[in-house]
Design a protein around this motif. Structure first.
Motif, PDB file in Angstrom:
ATOM      1  N   MET A 140      39.176  73.416  52.275  1.00 56.19           N
ATOM      2  CA  MET A 140      40.225  73.972  51.419  1.00 56.19           C
ATOM      3  C   MET A 140      40.024  73.366  50.038  1.00 56.19           C
ATOM      4  O   MET A 140      39.331  72.354  49.890  1.00 56.19           O
ATOM      5  CB  MET A 140      41.621  73.689  51.977  1.00 56.19           C
ATOM      6  CG  MET A 140      41.988  72.241  52.088  1.00 56.19           C
ATOM      7  SD  MET A 140      43.610  72.083  52.852  1.00 56.19           S
ATOM      8  CE  MET A 140      43.683  70.310  53.056  1.00 56.19           C
ATOM      9  N   PHE A 141      40.632  73.989  49.034  1.00 58.62           N
ATOM     10  CA  PHE A 141      40.382  73.616  47.657  1.00 58.62           C
ATOM     11  C   PHE A 141      41.690  73.547  46.881  1.00 58.62           C
ATOM     12  O   PHE A 141      42.596  74.342  47.119  1.00 58.62           O
ATOM     13  CB  PHE A 141      39.455  74.650  47.001  1.00 58.62           C
ATOM     14  CG  PHE A 141      38.230  74.944  47.826  1.00 58.62           C
ATOM     15  CD1 PHE A 141      37.094  74.167  47.696  1.00 58.62           C
ATOM     16  CD2 PHE A 141      38.232  75.981  48.753  1.00 58.62           C
ATOM     17  CE1 PHE A 141      35.965  74.431  48.467  1.00 58.62           C
ATOM     18  CE2 PHE A 141      37.115  76.239  49.537  1.00 58.62           C
ATOM     19  CZ  PHE A 141      35.975  75.462  49.391  1.00 58.62           C
ATOM     20  N   PHE A 142      41.768  72.593  45.943  1.00 56.12           N
ATOM     21  CA  PHE A 142      42.919  72.531  45.043  1.00 56.12           C
ATOM     22  C   PHE A 142      42.497  71.923  43.723  1.00 56.12           C
ATOM     23  O   PHE A 142      41.407  71.372  43.595  1.00 56.12           O
ATOM     24  CB  PHE A 142      44.102  71.767  45.675  1.00 56.12           C
ATOM     25  CG  PHE A 142      43.908  70.277  45.838  1.00 56.12           C
ATOM     26  CD1 PHE A 142      44.319  69.387  44.858  1.00 56.12           C
ATOM     27  CD2 PHE A 142      43.339  69.763  47.003  1.00 56.12           C
ATOM     28  CE1 PHE A 142      44.159  68.012  45.018  1.00 56.12           C
ATOM     29  CE2 PHE A 142      43.184  68.396  47.175  1.00 56.12           C
ATOM     30  CZ  PHE A 142      43.591  67.513  46.185  1.00 56.12           C
ATOM     31  N   ARG A 143      43.377  72.048  42.723  1.00 56.62           N
ATOM     32  CA  ARG A 143      43.127  71.501  41.389  1.00 56.62           C
ATOM     33  C   ARG A 143      44.318  70.647  40.980  1.00 56.62           C
ATOM     34  O   ARG A 143      45.449  70.926  41.364  1.00 56.62           O
ATOM     35  CB  ARG A 143      42.953  72.622  40.371  1.00 56.62           C
ATOM     36  CG  ARG A 143      41.749  73.475  40.626  1.00 56.62           C
ATOM     37  CD  ARG A 143      41.569  74.509  39.511  1.00 56.62           C
ATOM     38  NE  ARG A 143      40.448  75.365  39.770  1.00 56.62           N
ATOM     39  CZ  ARG A 143      39.166  75.018  39.609  1.00 56.62           C
ATOM     40  NH1 ARG A 143      38.858  73.818  39.184  1.00 56.62           N
ATOM     41  NH2 ARG A 143      38.197  75.874  39.869  1.00 56.62           N
ATOM     42  N   ASP A 144      44.042  69.627  40.155  1.00 54.34           N
ATOM     43  CA  ASP A 144      45.140  68.845  39.592  1.00 54.34           C
ATOM     44  C   ASP A 144      45.697  69.590  38.379  1.00 54.34           C
ATOM     45  O   ASP A 144      45.185  70.655  38.020  1.00 54.34           O
ATOM     46  CB  ASP A 144      44.703  67.396  39.300  1.00 54.34           C
ATOM     47  CG  ASP A 144      43.781  67.238  38.097  1.00 54.34           C
ATOM     48  OD1 ASP A 144      43.573  68.203  37.322  1.00 54.34           O
ATOM     49  OD2 ASP A 144      43.270  66.128  37.906  1.00 54.34           O
ATOM     50  N   PRO A 145      46.748  69.086  37.741  1.00 60.61           N
ATOM     51  CA  PRO A 145      47.346  69.811  36.612  1.00 60.61           C
ATOM     52  C   PRO A 145      46.386  70.099  35.454  1.00 60.61           C
ATOM     53  O   PRO A 145      46.606  71.043  34.685  1.00 60.61           O
ATOM     54  CB  PRO A 145      48.493  68.898  36.164  1.00 60.61           C
ATOM     55  CG  PRO A 145      48.879  68.166  37.404  1.00 60.61           C
ATOM     56  CD  PRO A 145      47.579  67.930  38.127  1.00 60.61           C
ATOM     57  N   ASP A 146      45.314  69.315  35.303  1.00 68.04           N
ATOM     58  CA  ASP A 146      44.344  69.562  34.240  1.00 68.04           C
ATOM     59  C   ASP A 146      43.226  70.500  34.662  1.00 68.04           C
ATOM     60  O   ASP A 146      42.419  70.913  33.827  1.00 68.04           O
ATOM     61  CB  ASP A 146      43.729  68.237  33.766  1.00 68.04           C
ATOM     62  CG  ASP A 146      44.671  67.483  32.851  1.00 68.04           C
ATOM     63  OD1 ASP A 146      44.931  67.972  31.747  1.00 68.04           O
ATOM     64  OD2 ASP A 146      45.161  66.411  33.255  1.00 68.04           O
ATOM     65  N   GLY A 147      43.130  70.799  35.958  1.00 69.90           N
ATOM     66  CA  GLY A 147      42.066  71.679  36.444  1.00 69.90           C
ATOM     67  C   GLY A 147      40.908  70.961  37.097  1.00 69.90           C
ATOM     68  O   GLY A 147      39.917  71.611  37.462  1.00 69.90           O
TER      69      GLY A 147
END
Length: 143
Positions: free
Chosen positions: A121-128
């Motif tokens: 699975m994949f995610f990003r922090d608030p900066d990308g």
């Protein structure tokens, strides 16, 4: 001689926002939040169960011969878990926008779990900055 990877610097634009995301949304433990000068601050956080931490840094020049990374430019940081569906639910419950569980199939990324080592699975922090979470078997000592 052992060479251990202990800290990875993650480039962010807002230290407090990033600290909150990694601590509150991702469940990382804050190891230190230190102000060295009025302009220099280092926050180190560690994912649960990991020996490797991330560092969020402001006001410190790059090491000689290196350049400063732009916030959001770090991609492919990878965490491993033994149960990807439980990890997915935990991140979702904490407010992280996380992709569906996927596996690499004959036609590229496909929804659903794959075989051993092939569930992600994949995610990003608030900066990308981009994170990958992979399901991996428990270490032999834990089986």
């Amino acid at each position: 001689m052992e060479w251990t990877l202990e800290v990875v610097t993650v480039p962010v634009s807002d230290l407090d926002q990033a600290k909150s995301f990694y601590e509150d949304n991702c469940g990382f433990k804050v190891d230190t939040d230190t102000r060295i000068t009025d302009d220099t601050r280092i926050i180190q956080l560690t994912p649960p169960g990991s020996r490797c931490s991330i560092a969020l840094i402001a006001g410190m020049p790059p090491a000689p011969g290196q350049h400063e990374m732009e916030p959001g430019s770090l991609q492919g940081l990878q965490l491993c878990v033994t149960d990807i569906h439980t990890a997915h639910a935990e991140l979702s419950d904490r407010g992280v926008e996380v992709s569906n569980v996927q596996h690499l199939g004959a036609n590229g990324w496909e929804d659903g779990s794959g075989d051993t080592w092939n569930s992600f699975m994949f995610f990003r922090d608030p900066d990308g900055n981009g994170w990958v979470v992979q399901q991996a078997p428990a270490p032999l000592a834990d089986r």
